[in-house]
Design a protein around this motif. Structure first.
Motif, short mmCIF file in Angstrom:
data_model
loop_
_atom_site.label_atom_id
_atom_site.label_comp_id
_atom_site.label_asym_id
_atom_site.label_seq_id
_atom_site.Cartn_x
_atom_site.Cartn_y
_atom_site.Cartn_z
N HIS A 138 39.19 32.26 38.60
CA HIS A 138 38.43 33.51 38.51
C HIS A 138 37.12 33.33 37.75
CE1 HIS A 138 40.95 33.60 34.83
NE2 HIS A 138 39.96 34.26 34.29
N ALA A 378 40.50 39.60 40.35
CA ALA A 378 41.39 40.76 40.18
C ALA A 378 40.85 41.64 39.06
CB ALA A 378 42.81 40.28 39.85
N ASP A 380 41.34 44.61 38.29
CA ASP A 380 42.26 45.56 37.67
C ASP A 380 43.15 44.91 36.61
OD1 ASP A 380 43.58 44.03 39.51
OD2 ASP A 380 44.80 45.66 40.32
N ASP A 381 42.99 43.60 36.41
CA ASP A 381 43.76 42.88 35.39
C ASP A 381 42.81 42.52 34.24
OD1 ASP A 381 45.19 41.15 33.79
OD2 ASP A 381 45.91 39.88 35.43
N GLU A 383 43.07 40.79 31.60
CA GLU A 383 43.09 39.39 31.17
C GLU A 383 42.18 38.53 32.04
OE1 GLU A 383 46.34 35.81 30.34
OE2 GLU A 383 47.03 37.86 30.71
N ARG A 419 48.21 36.79 24.00
CA ARG A 419 49.33 37.19 24.86
C ARG A 419 50.44 36.14 24.86
NH1 ARG A 419 48.95 40.06 30.28
NH2 ARG A 419 50.93 40.71 29.36
#
Length: 446
Positions: A138, A378, A380-381, A383, A419
């Motif tokens: 990403h 992504a 919507d994530d 992280e 995390r």
């Protein structure tokens, strides 16, 4: 089609049919890349000239270094990546190292050579390859998008459509100004041709805008006296002995200079490499770049050769994306660009023939089209989205691909840590993030 157009030798050497291209397309792409990069023939001598280097000699060195490096990239790595003395590093060379620290330009060239040797050793040891493999998918997509914004911003600035503002940092320029109006004309031409899927749209737009600029009397050439033999004033004039004397007279000066040359070039190069090859569709499903060793080896050799000729760090150019957008998919694109740079050696001061207003639209359009990889993220994530956003935003806003990668990688590592998702395989990611934090702390202290 590629089989019928490409002579057998060229076809086999560059695998044109395999990559779905042709000799004609590659030549057009090479010319397009050259035209978008030609400004460096004027800008690099102007910047290094302020360091006391002979301008005519630097102009010749710029052309020869860019020509040699691009041809080697094309022949050795078979990739559509062109190289030239890097913007940003030439400014660091002049304003920080020479004028700020008082280092003679001959000694500064010695530092560039040593940084090139260090690059070569890092490549041979596989460290540069490991660094690229440590960057998650990403962030690779974010780098491509960030470079797209960076290219578009450079184009908008060169055109005068976006200007500096003391109140808001940037503002809309005067669209009635000749440069901005010409650039808007070129943008309309290129965008329309691209929408109609006309091959060579970018090159046609650049040439059309240049012709209009000449017709309107907006191009003024005042070349200085020039002799190709002037390169002797910078070629092989570097001072290696002076480099190692820096530790005594400048404290950590030697380490700082080498660190910056290494660090910025390494991550600017990685970012450019990822962005351009991704746009060309040359990255595989696992995010790996073919012939990576050969690409990095070429980059190292280019920097060493450039320092010997008499110019600052030579690196892969993000403007290569213009040639890729024009259809370039193989090293033939880079070879054509390199040959044009070598030809320009004989007429270097006349590179002003193509005004910035003519190449600016190409950068804007290419920047827009490089947004596509952002769809792979992504969003919507958090992280994934936060490090990706920082990467995309910081590249154009700090005018540095290296800074964008630094923010993205550091944020990615930090979020994995908090995390509890760090594994043994992430050791290099943590090392890189730590180095970036140290770099930011060092810059803040300076």
């Amino acid at each position: 089609m590629a089989d019928s157009e490409a002579p057998g030798l060229i076809e086999r050497r560059f695998a044109l049919a395999e990559r779905g291209t042709s000799v004609r397309t590659e030549v057009l792409a090479g010319v397009t890349t050259f035209l978008t990069m030609a400004y460096i023939v004027i800008v690099n001598p102007a910047i290094l000239g302020e360091a006391g280097m002979p301008i005519a000699a630097v102009a010749a060195a710029t052309c020869i270094a860019a020509g040699f490096a691009s041809i080697v990239m094309g022949l050795l790595a078979n990739m559509p990546l062109a190289l030239a003395p890097g913007m940003g590093l030439n400014a660091y060379f002049t304003y920080t190292v020479v004028l700020g620290m008082g280092v003679p330009w001959q000694t500064a060239l010695g530092c560039v050579l040593i940084s090139g040797i260090a690059f070569l050793l890092l490549t041979m040891a596989g460290i540069r390859q490991l660094i690229i493999s440590a960057i998650p998918m990403h962030l690779l997509a974010a780098v491509a998008g960030g470079i797209g914004l960076f290219l578009a911003f450079i184009g908008l600035r060169n055109a005068g459509i976006v200007v500096t503002s003391p109140a808001t940092s940037v503002a809309l320029g005067d669209l009635h100004a000749p440069g901005a109006a010409l650039a808007l004309f070129g943008l309309v031409v290129i965008a329309a041709l691209a929408a109609w899927k006309v091959r060579g749209a970018i090159l046609i737009g650049i040439l059309a805008t240049t012709a209009l600029a000449w017709a309107l009397g907006q191009v003024t050439i005042t070349p200085a006296s020039y002799d190709l033999g002037a390169i002797a004033q910078t070629a092989f004039q570097l001072d290696l002995a002076g480099v190692f004397g820096l530790s005594g007279s400048h404290g950590l000066g030697l380490f700082e200079i080498l660190f910056v040359f290494l660090f910025v070039d390494l991550f600017d190069n990685i970012g450019t490499l990822v962005g351009v090859t991704k746009r060309a569709g040359l990255i595989d499903a696992e995010g790996k770049i073919p012939r990576l060793n050969r690409i990095l080896f070429t980059d190292s050799i280019a920097t060493m050769f450039g320092s010997l000729m008499g110019t600052s760090t030579v690196t892969s150019y993000v403007e290569s994306a213009a040639g890729v957008q024009a259809g370039g998919r193989t090293g033939l694109t880079a070879v054509v660009t390199g040959l044009l740079f070598l030809a320009a050696t004989f007429v270097a001061p006349y590179a002003q023939f193509v005004p910035l207003a003519a190449t600016a639209p190409a950068l804007i359009l290419v920047g827009a089209l490089m947004m596509a990889p952002l769809a792979e993220i992504a969003w919507d994530d958090p992280e994934i989205a936060i490090p990706a956003f920082l990467t995309v935003a910081m590249i154009p806003l700090t005018f540095s691909i290296a800074n964008g990668l630094a923010f993205g990688i550091t944020a990615h590592a930090l979020l994995k840590l908090v995390r509890g998702r760090i594994t043994r395989l992430d050791w290099l990611l943590l090392v890189l993030a730590g180095l970036f934090v140290l770099r930011f702390a060092w810059l803040a202290a300076g």
